[in-house]
Design a protein around this motif. Structure first.
Motif, mmCIF file in Angstrom:
data_model
loop_
_atom_site.group_PDB
_atom_site.id
_atom_site.type_symbol
_atom_site.label_atom_id
_atom_site.label_comp_id
_atom_site.label_asym_id
_atom_site.label_seq_id
_atom_site.Cartn_x
_atom_site.Cartn_y
_atom_site.Cartn_z
ATOM 1 N N ASP A 136 0.920 3.299 -3.399
ATOM 2 C CA ASP A 136 0.412 4.838 -3.183
ATOM 3 C C ASP A 136 1.400 5.895 -3.265
ATOM 4 O O ASP A 136 1.072 6.836 -4.065
ATOM 5 N N ALA A 154 1.844 5.978 -7.257
ATOM 6 C CA ALA A 154 0.652 6.677 -8.012
ATOM 7 C C ALA A 154 0.698 8.230 -7.531
ATOM 8 O O ALA A 154 0.325 9.106 -8.568
ATOM 9 N N GLY A 155 1.075 8.424 -6.410
ATOM 10 C CA GLY A 155 1.153 10.014 -6.181
ATOM 11 C C GLY A 155 2.162 10.798 -6.991
ATOM 12 O O GLY A 155 1.865 11.765 -7.399
ATOM 13 N N ARG A 179 -3.174 1.619 -10.086
ATOM 14 C CA ARG A 179 -3.092 1.505 -8.544
ATOM 15 C C ARG A 179 -3.795 0.555 -7.928
ATOM 16 O O ARG A 179 -3.363 -0.541 -7.217
ATOM 17 N N ASP A 180 -5.164 0.297 -8.248
ATOM 18 C CA ASP A 180 -6.075 -0.517 -7.926
ATOM 19 C C ASP A 180 -5.572 -1.786 -8.097
ATOM 20 O O ASP A 180 -6.142 -2.940 -7.375
ATOM 21 N N ASP A 223 -2.754 -3.157 -6.269
ATOM 22 C CA ASP A 223 -3.159 -3.397 -5.038
ATOM 23 C C ASP A 223 -3.917 -4.799 -4.850
ATOM 24 O O ASP A 223 -3.811 -5.538 -3.826
ATOM 25 N N ASP A 246 -5.123 5.727 -11.225
ATOM 26 C CA ASP A 246 -5.978 5.060 -9.941
ATOM 27 C C ASP A 246 -6.283 3.792 -10.434
ATOM 28 O O ASP A 246 -6.247 2.788 -9.500
ATOM 29 N N ASP A 292 0.712 -1.205 -0.108
ATOM 30 C CA ASP A 292 0.011 0.014 0.089
ATOM 31 C C ASP A 292 0.818 1.245 0.213
ATOM 32 O O ASP A 292 0.651 2.239 -0.875
ATOM 33 N N LYS A 293 2.041 1.138 0.761
ATOM 34 C CA LYS A 293 2.732 2.389 0.925
ATOM 35 C C LYS A 293 3.599 2.645 -0.186
ATOM 36 O O LYS A 293 3.526 3.779 -0.784
#
Length: 72
Positions: free
Chosen positions: A39, A42-43, A61-62, A65, A58, A35-36
């Motif tokens: 994220d 993605a950021g 990313r999903d 994940d 997004d 997750d870290k």
């Protein structure tokens, strides 16, 4: 030992430990770490890409994940 031998040994080791590897990828610790990392990536991508591509970031990313960790 040649490259083919190394590749075959790697495949063999993976097959022998497949359950352990899959278990590790679906653990709480893998979920927290992934997750870290996901994220963060993605950021960073959103900072350099135009806003019209943020939905694609997004979605990627999903998808990533969902493949790692134990939460969907």
């Amino acid at each position: 030992m040649g490259l083919d031998d190394l590749v075959n040994k790697g495949k063999e080791l993976f097959e022998q430990n497949k359950d352990k590897v899959e278990g590790a990828l679906k653990s709480d610790q893998a979920e927290e770490i992934s997750d870290k990392v996901i994220d963060g990536v993605a950021g960073a991508a959103k900072k350099v890409l135009p806003e019209n591509l943020h939905d694609k970031v997004d979605s990627a990313r999903d998808a990533a994940d969902g493949a790692i960790g134990n939460e969907k």
